[in-house]
Design a protein around this motif. Structure first.
Motif, PDB file in Angstrom:
ATOM      1  N   THR A 184      24.281  33.560  69.353  1.00 27.81           N
ATOM      2  CA  THR A 184      24.161  32.739  68.139  1.00 27.81           C
ATOM      3  C   THR A 184      25.120  33.195  67.044  1.00 27.81           C
ATOM      4  OG1 THR A 184      22.298  34.112  67.396  1.00 27.81           O
ATOM      5  CG2 THR A 184      21.765  32.062  68.544  1.00 27.81           C
TER       6      THR A 184
ATOM      7  N   TYR B 176      12.036  29.204  69.303  1.00 27.95           N
ATOM      8  CA  TYR B 176      11.410  29.792  70.504  1.00 27.95           C
ATOM      9  C   TYR B 176      10.866  31.187  70.201  1.00 27.95           C
ATOM     10  CZ  TYR B 176      11.118  30.363  75.658  1.00 27.95           C
ATOM     11  OH  TYR B 176      10.702  30.520  76.959  1.00 27.95           O
TER      12      TYR B 176
ATOM     13  N   PRO C 101      18.654  34.971  75.768  1.00 23.47           N
ATOM     14  CA  PRO C 101      19.230  34.462  74.517  1.00 23.47           C
ATOM     15  C   PRO C 101      20.716  34.169  74.666  1.00 23.47           C
ATOM     16  CG  PRO C 101      18.874  36.829  74.378  1.00 23.47           C
ATOM     17  CD  PRO C 101      18.238  36.378  75.666  1.00 23.47           C
TER      18      PRO C 101
ATOM     19  N   GLU D  34      17.727  24.384  76.333  1.00 23.01           N
ATOM     20  CA  GLU D  34      16.912  24.103  75.156  1.00 23.01           C
ATOM     21  C   GLU D  34      15.761  23.150  75.494  1.00 23.01           C
ATOM     22  OE1 GLU D  34      20.186  26.162  74.427  1.00 23.01           O
ATOM     23  OE2 GLU D  34      20.313  24.106  75.230  1.00 23.01           O
TER      24      GLU D  34
ATOM     25  N   ASP E 179      16.816  28.795  69.669  1.00 21.99           N
ATOM     26  CA  ASP E 179      16.584  30.234  69.831  1.00 21.99           C
ATOM     27  C   ASP E 179      15.621  30.751  68.764  1.00 21.99           C
ATOM     28  OD1 ASP E 179      18.336  30.473  72.028  1.00 21.99           O
ATOM     29  OD2 ASP E 179      18.972  32.447  71.316  1.00 21.99           O
TER      30      ASP E 179
END
Length: 586
Positions: free
Chosen positions: A567, A529, A564, A451, A526
């Motif tokens: 999530t 970005y 990725p 991150e 995420d």
């Protein structure tokens, strides 16, 4: 370790030590006491009579504001010399956050303690401070701020209200109409802007009992019904010359500095409203059963809850980071010098706009999802979420529309760069050579390394596309509002993500349980970005075409090569924690 204040806007080109960032975990015992005082006031005094307030019982509103005054909740920003608390900005921010749980009564409070009182705190003469501030701090007198007119909203300097010196030199005679004035139905004092001799934009302290001062009828509003909104009508209003606030022709200095404070306080209020809406939705979701089980057990509802909690967390992180920087900055100035205090806050004008835009839009997302979790009940007034939804909408208009604030962000950056206060163009030029040698990441990350790398790339994207826009449009950039808004959106995402990362790293370093903070930071990274990548693509496509565009997009791809994460699993973990606690979880 003592903290040092970051310079305004430098977050875009410099890294920040997590230990230099103020977070909610740093709140003192005194801060906790003000939280408990405010929480108890809302719970015992406001919530039991909320329906009465919604039906515009101004006598009750005034009574409650005076009770707040008795508790010190109107005095945080007033210096001790004038019977105030002279507290830090974190204290006044906490009051704003926790009062927002009381619905739009918080607007009556906010207009009084903020834009209604701070112009006198910062720019009043000693005589004006002695006369007005003790009464404002106690709630004996209540205040309002009168800037907007029927023909001038965002264009504040286009105001038509006039002020003419009387023949005997004792009064200014004010004529004009101010519109959408919060607290107008019961305010004793108004900070009013008018043009002396038709062109010198100036500020005045106007009492409701001055001859020629009246108010219109209550506006019929979509939401925020528990706050009074009327016109202020000035018909040959006689204002003593000693009630000129600040200097003749310098009213814009007062107006714009006060709006900076209003913006970050609005964002802090949005945090409190987000938490309240989240908790309301989760409690309802736990009790509402469908197909034999609570709706909070369904993954799509859990996703909403996780995203709501995450938005509250990142907005909270950004707000208290900025509040801490302002507090540290104020430690180096004479707080009795209102101009110096205003300048110290103005250093963070860009951050205030960032917070206002992100906070108001995050709140809209949270209350919208809250209505969705309630389902049909969310549309019914008796359940409360409907009011939260309506009340939230005004925040994207208050304190300068979000469109105006999106223009202010790049304009502030360019102004700082042109004055040599921010080496933005130099950093953009240095990036060109760096991009040619950039190698993709390895993919092996420790906690928050990924991150942090993404944040670094987002800053490079900002410099890259911002540099392209400046080179392409040059002096005409100011007219390319879509490009300016795109630059602003990238700057907003960077500040909010960095604030979450820094807060989480600081919690880890302190040995706190940071699992939820880590999950929320990763999930938001995420999303931020991806949003920055898409914004950058759209901006580049609006500037170039053909081979030039293909080259620029190739450069952009070098900055967006991060795999990725899952999530879906992260959101489920966050949601389970919130559902179990039935309240916001940092």
């Amino acid at each position: 370790m003592s903290r040092t204040a970051a310079r305004g806007a430098f977050y875009l080109i410099e890294n920040t030590d997590p230990q230099n960032v103020f977070t909610p975990e740093d709140l003192s015992q005194e801060h906790q006491m003000i939280i408990e005082t405010t929480r108890a006031f809302v719970e015992h005094e406001i919530l039991p009579v909320q329906e009465q307030l919604e039906h515009q019982d101004w006598d009750l509103t005034v009574k409650l504001l005076r009770k707040a005054g008795d508790l010190g909740l109107l005095a945080a920003d007033v210096p001790e010399a004038y019977d105030g608390l002279g507290a830090d900005k974190a204290t006044s921010a906490l009051i704003s956050e926790y009062l927002s749980r009381g619905g739009s009564f918080a607007l009556s409070h906010g207009a009084h303690v903020g834009i209604g009182s701070l112009p006198i705190v910062f720019f009043g003469t000693e005589a004006q401070k002695q006369k007005y501030l003790p009464k404002l701090a106690s709630g004996e007198w209540l205040s309002a701020y009168a800037l907007t007119e029927p023909g001038s909203g965002s264009d504040a300097l286009g105001a038509k209200t006039t002020a003419t010196l009387s023949a005997d030199g004792q009064y200014y005679i004010l004529n004009g109409t101010k519109q959408f004035i919060t607290n107008a139905g019961f305010a004793d004092v108004f900070v009013v802007y008018a043009k002396i001799d038709g062109d010198k934009f100036s500020a005045f302290i106007v009492e409701k009992d001055f001859p020629g001062v009246s108010t219109g009828v209550e506006e019929k509003k979509m939401g925020i019904k528990a706050s009074s909104t009327r016109q202020l009508i000035l018909e040959d209003a006689k204002v003593p010359v000693e009630n000129l606030l600040g200097e003749i022709g310098r009213g814009h200095v007062i107006a714009f500095n006060i709006l900076n404070i209003g913006r970050y306080k609005l964002a802090v209020g949005a945090v409190g409203a987000m938490k309240a809406a989240l908790e309301h939705a989760v409690v309802y979701g736990n009790s509402r059963k469908q197909f034999g089980k609570p709706i909070t057990s369904f993954p799509l509802i859990q996703q909403k809850i996780a995203e709501m909690n995450t938005l509250a967390f990142v907005t909270e992180s950004a707000n208290y980071r900025a509040t801490g920087d302002i507090d540290v900055s104020l430690e180096s100035v004479d707080t009795s010098d209102g101009h110096a205090v205003a300048d110290a806050i103005a250093e963070y004008a860009l951050e205030c706009s960032v917070l206002k835009v992100f906070g108001s839009e995050a709140l809209d997302k949270v209350v919208d999802e809250g209505v969705q979790i309630f389902g049909g009940a969310g549309f019914i007034q008796d359940y409360g979420m409907e009011r939260m939804y309506r009340d939230a909408r005004i925040n994207r208009i208050f304190e300068g529309t979000n469109e105006i604030n999106r223009m202010l962000i790049p304009n502030t950056l360019l102004r700082k760069a042109m004055k040599g206060e921010l080496p933005l163009l130099q950093k953009a030029q240095e990036l060109q050579a760096e991009l040619m040698q950039l190698t993709p990441p390895s993919g092996d990350w420790d906690t928050l390394e990924r991150e942090t790398y993404m944040l670094e790339m987002m800053k490079k994207i900002f410099l890259f596309v911002g540099g392209v826009a400046v080179q392409t449009y040059q002096t005409k950039l100011k007219d390319e509002q879509e490009a300016l808004a795109a630059i602003a959106d990238i700057a907003i995402q960077i500040y909010v993500l960095e604030s979450a990362i820094l807060r989480t790293k600081k919690a880890i370093a302190a040995g706190h349980d940071a699992e939820n903070k880590i999950d929320m930071t990763v999930a938001f990274a995420d999303k931020a970005y991806a949003a920055v990548e898409q914004t950058a693509k759209t901006l580049l496509a609006s500037i170039a075409e053909g081979d030039m565009l293909r080259t620029q997009l190739s450069m952009l791809r070098k900055l967006t090569r991060v795999q990725p994460v899952n999530t879906v699993a992260i959101h489920r973990r966050i949601a389970q924690r919130v559902i179990a606690a039935e309240k916001y979880q940092a």
